[in-house]
Write a protein that holds these residues in place. Structure first.
Motif, PDB file in Angstrom:
ATOM      1  N   THR A   1      -6.101 -32.121  48.874  1.00  0.00           N
ATOM      2  CA  THR A   1      -6.413 -31.049  47.930  1.00  0.00           C
ATOM      3  C   THR A   1      -5.351 -29.966  47.972  1.00  0.00           C
ATOM      4  O   THR A   1      -4.904 -29.464  46.934  1.00  0.00           O
ATOM      5  CB  THR A   1      -7.788 -30.435  48.248  1.00  0.00           C
ATOM      6  OG1 THR A   1      -8.797 -31.443  48.164  1.00  0.00           O
ATOM      7  CG2 THR A   1      -8.120 -29.310  47.279  1.00  0.00           C
ATOM      8  N   LEU A   2      -4.915 -29.610  49.173  1.00  0.00           N
ATOM      9  CA  LEU A   2      -3.886 -28.580  49.328  1.00  0.00           C
ATOM     10  C   LEU A   2      -2.577 -29.026  48.678  1.00  0.00           C
ATOM     11  O   LEU A   2      -1.898 -28.228  48.025  1.00  0.00           O
ATOM     12  CB  LEU A   2      -3.666 -28.290  50.813  1.00  0.00           C
ATOM     13  CG  LEU A   2      -2.634 -27.202  51.136  1.00  0.00           C
ATOM     14  CD1 LEU A   2      -3.068 -25.869  50.545  1.00  0.00           C
ATOM     15  CD2 LEU A   2      -2.439 -27.073  52.651  1.00  0.00           C
ATOM     16  N   GLN A   3      -2.228 -30.293  48.832  1.00  0.00           N
ATOM     17  CA  GLN A   3      -1.001 -30.793  48.190  1.00  0.00           C
ATOM     18  C   GLN A   3      -1.082 -30.694  46.677  1.00  0.00           C
ATOM     19  O   GLN A   3      -0.125 -30.282  46.011  1.00  0.00           O
ATOM     20  CB  GLN A   3      -0.755 -32.239  48.610  1.00  0.00           C
ATOM     21  CG  GLN A   3      -0.174 -32.387  50.003  1.00  0.00           C
ATOM     22  CD  GLN A   3       0.415 -33.762  50.211  1.00  0.00           C
ATOM     23  OE1 GLN A   3      -0.279 -34.769  50.109  1.00  0.00           O
ATOM     24  NE2 GLN A   3       1.695 -33.817  50.506  1.00  0.00           N
ATOM     25  N   PHE A   4      -2.232 -31.085  46.118  1.00  0.00           N
ATOM     26  CA  PHE A   4      -2.411 -30.968  44.667  1.00  0.00           C
ATOM     27  C   PHE A   4      -2.280 -29.512  44.229  1.00  0.00           C
ATOM     28  O   PHE A   4      -1.611 -29.197  43.237  1.00  0.00           O
ATOM     29  CB  PHE A   4      -3.781 -31.512  44.257  1.00  0.00           C
ATOM     30  CG  PHE A   4      -3.796 -32.988  43.997  1.00  0.00           C
ATOM     31  CD1 PHE A   4      -3.067 -33.542  42.959  1.00  0.00           C
ATOM     32  CD2 PHE A   4      -4.562 -33.838  44.778  1.00  0.00           C
ATOM     33  CE1 PHE A   4      -3.087 -34.894  42.711  1.00  0.00           C
ATOM     34  CE2 PHE A   4      -4.587 -35.206  44.536  1.00  0.00           C
ATOM     35  CZ  PHE A   4      -3.858 -35.729  43.501  1.00  0.00           C
ATOM     36  N   MET A   5      -2.941 -28.606  44.947  1.00  0.00           N
ATOM     37  CA  MET A   5      -2.917 -27.195  44.582  1.00  0.00           C
ATOM     38  C   MET A   5      -1.497 -26.640  44.605  1.00  0.00           C
ATOM     39  O   MET A   5      -1.073 -25.929  43.689  1.00  0.00           O
ATOM     40  CB  MET A   5      -3.796 -26.392  45.553  1.00  0.00           C
ATOM     41  CG  MET A   5      -5.274 -26.693  45.453  1.00  0.00           C
ATOM     42  SD  MET A   5      -5.954 -26.225  43.852  1.00  0.00           S
ATOM     43  CE  MET A   5      -7.650 -26.726  44.093  1.00  0.00           C
ATOM     44  N   LEU A   6      -0.753 -26.945  45.665  1.00  0.00           N
ATOM     45  CA  LEU A   6       0.615 -26.465  45.765  1.00  0.00           C
ATOM     46  C   LEU A   6       1.484 -27.060  44.658  1.00  0.00           C
ATOM     47  O   LEU A   6       2.356 -26.379  44.100  1.00  0.00           O
ATOM     48  CB  LEU A   6       1.195 -26.806  47.135  1.00  0.00           C
ATOM     49  CG  LEU A   6       0.576 -26.066  48.328  1.00  0.00           C
ATOM     50  CD1 LEU A   6       1.143 -26.588  49.639  1.00  0.00           C
ATOM     51  CD2 LEU A   6       0.803 -24.567  48.211  1.00  0.00           C
ATOM     52  N   GLY A   7       1.266 -28.342  44.344  1.00  0.00           N
ATOM     53  CA  GLY A   7       2.025 -28.979  43.272  1.00  0.00           C
ATOM     54  C   GLY A   7       1.762 -28.339  41.930  1.00  0.00           C
ATOM     55  O   GLY A   7       2.700 -28.071  41.151  1.00  0.00           O
TER      56      GLY A   7
END
Length: 556
Positions: A101-107
């Motif tokens: 989820t954090l990777q998606f948000m940062l992306g």
């Protein structure tokens, strides 16, 4: 404004629509979400600067669409998942879910949403010559326009949504293509077509060399997995497929999207080549190719219309991105870690506040894209490499293995982010040397490494018991009866696109096309016809039987 009001009335009111979407709606929604403003600006800019090799990102997406329709979608729908991180949580654990989820948000925050804003802003800058109008530099004007466009777009996205620009968007691409040919041929559209086919025909070559940003070999390495991430795991793309009223409708919509992607080179790259023939190397940056065509070829009344359509595309993409980011935040973070008993009304309120914050952050990042040396399109592709490869590796390994533990997925994410940074930017910056291969090849290599890390973790610390997905389908799980035959047709369309834009096709140096073009095309048609017949009579039935068996045994 009436369009916005109408779309607000149709807005569902919750981050996820009900499970009742048809194939046609899914296909239209997927294409509209994908063919956004940064695609118009970025792809035309790449065609203007180099050749047609960047069409690989769109045409070969058919492989990923097929994988989504035949392999991934039955598992997503069979488990009644709402978000991709929820799927990861089901297979691994909550910690892995948080990391994904954090990777998606940062992306979304640092790459995808800023690129959408930048593409809309650069069109406004060119059309109205904002730097001269305000007496400011290009960069200063960019900051102002991005904030104006962003605030309007965020208001539409957060408080209503813009759903009805698909027809105008298609007219935009087709209309500009025809007008460009007309101008290039001094009033004769056929003469304009002849010009781009016979003068510097190498611009129409899609078989990229090692010096191009997309060498042809990359479509068999990293690009496969980068596209598979986008079409198979990216939340804001597959969100509509998760709302299909049946597996068959989801497969129809997904596969039809693949055919629509074949049209992208014609509507989003050929205009860039027209711009090259009209302006040569005279544009300040390659990303001005598309806005320059609008500004200089169209009469003022049509320029305004096309600008409205382009901004409509910006707002539509903004809507999809903010909605998907908000969905993941409330379902995968807020309700999991902050308030587990949150009501639907509260989750909607929180998602709107989060969307507002996300939009504000993106306003500060978008203007920095003006400094991208290789253009908007390449910078997007490079930075998405931080999260697309580990996510697709985790999803695929999670589906096809039963003993890989969560620690393997977590190590994969951390190792990939560090290695990818070092291979692309770290080693050149700190040690003075670089690897002379495409970043797409690097993504392919790191995918293999990610799979190896998870396999080794499964060998060292396997799960005590084989993992079983919870079988909880909410819709009919009978597959579409033409799923496999249509897959054969889609594969043929992809191959034909490469034949057309190749040295035996339109990039032939001594004429319109070479003598091998028509024999190759006829041979391809006969092969696809044969595969259609075989798949309809045999393969399709076997596929349907396999899915039904897995459905009854609760393995989907």
């Amino acid at each position: 404004m009436s369009l916005v009001s109408y779309s607000w009335l149709l807005s569902p009111g919750t981050p996820i629509a009900g499970r009742g979407l048809t194939g046609g709606f899914i296909a239209g929604s997927l294409v509209l979400t994908n063919l956004s403003a940064e695609q118009l600006v970025g792809l035309n800019g790449q065609a203007y600067n180099t050749n047609m090799s960047n069409m690989a990102w769109k045409v070969t997406a058919g492989i990923s669409v097929i994988t989504l329709a035949l392999v991934l979608l039955p598992r997503y729908i069979g488990g009644a998942f709402t978000t991709l991180p929820e799927f990861v949580n089901s297979r691994f654990d909550e910690g892995t879910r948080m990391m994904v989820t954090l990777q998606f948000m940062l992306g979304y925050t640092f790459v995808t949403i800023p690129s959408v804003l930048y593409s809309g802003a650069i069109a406004v800058l060119q059309l109205f010559d904002v730097p001269a109008l305000l007496g400011m530099s290009l960069e200063q004007s960019m900051w102002i326009v991005i904030w104006v466009v962003g605030i309007i777009g965020a208001a539409y996205a957060i408080f209503g949504g813009l759903k009805a620009v698909a027809i105008s968007y298609t007219l935009n691409g087709v209309g500009l293509l025809l007008i460009g040919f007309h101008s290039l041929g001094d009033g004769n559209m056929l003469a304009g077509m002849n010009t781009i086919a016979t003068e510097e025909p190498e611009k129409l070559n899609a078989l990229g060399s090692s010096e191009d940003s997309v060498p042809f070999g990359t479509i068999f390495t990293g690009m496969i997995f980068a596209n598979l991430f986008y079409w198979g795991t990216n939340q804001y793309v597959i969100q509509r497929t998760l709302g299909a009223k049946s597996l068959a409708e989801g497969q129809k919509g997904t596969l039809f999207t693949g055919f629509l992607k074949i049209l992208v080179p014609f509507m989003m790259m050929v205009p860039g080549i027209i711009a090259y023939h009209l302006y040569g190397d005279g544009l300040e940056t390659m990303d001005l190719a598309y806005p320059a065509l609008i500004s200089e070829l169209l009469p003022p009344i049509l320029s305004g219309f096309f600008l409205a359509v382009l901004l409509g595309a910006v707002f539509s993409s903004f809507n999809s991105l903010l909605n998907s980011a908000a969905t993941m935040f409330v379902y995968d973070l807020y309700k999991v870690k902050i308030k587990k008993d949150a009501s639907d009304r509260e989750m909607i309120r929180v998602s709107k506040w989060f969307g507002t914050l996300l939009a504000l952050v993106s306003f500060f990042i978008a203007p920095l894209l003006l400094r991208a040396p290789d253009g908007l399109w390449n910078i997007i592709r490079e930075f998405t490499g931080f999260f697309n490869i580990p996510v697709i590796a985790i999803i695929l390994v999670g589906i096809f293995s039963k003993y890989i533990p969560p620690i393997g997925a977590k190590i994969t994410i951390v190792v990939h982010v560090v290695l990818y940074y070092m291979l692309i930017w770290g080693f050149p910056m700190f040690f003075g040397f670089s690897f002379d291969i495409s970043f797409i090849h690097i993504q392919g290599i790191l995918f293999v490494l990610a799979v190896l890390i998870m396999m080794i973790s499964g060998f060292i610390r396997p799960l005590d018991a084989p993992h079983q997905f919870t079988h909880d389908p909410k819709v009919d799980m009978v597959p579409w009866k033409f799923a496999v035959p249509v897959t054969m047709l889609l594969m043929g369309a992809m191959v034909f696109c490469y034949i057309l834009f190749s040295p035996i096709g339109l990039s032939y140096a001594d004429g319109i096309v070479s003598g091998w073009f028509w024999p190759a095309t006829i041979a391809l048609m006969l092969l696809i016809l044969l595969l259609w017949i075989i798949s309809y009579r045999s393969w399709n039935g076997k596929y349907s039987t396999l899915l039904q068996k897995m459905h009854k045994e609760k393995k989907l």
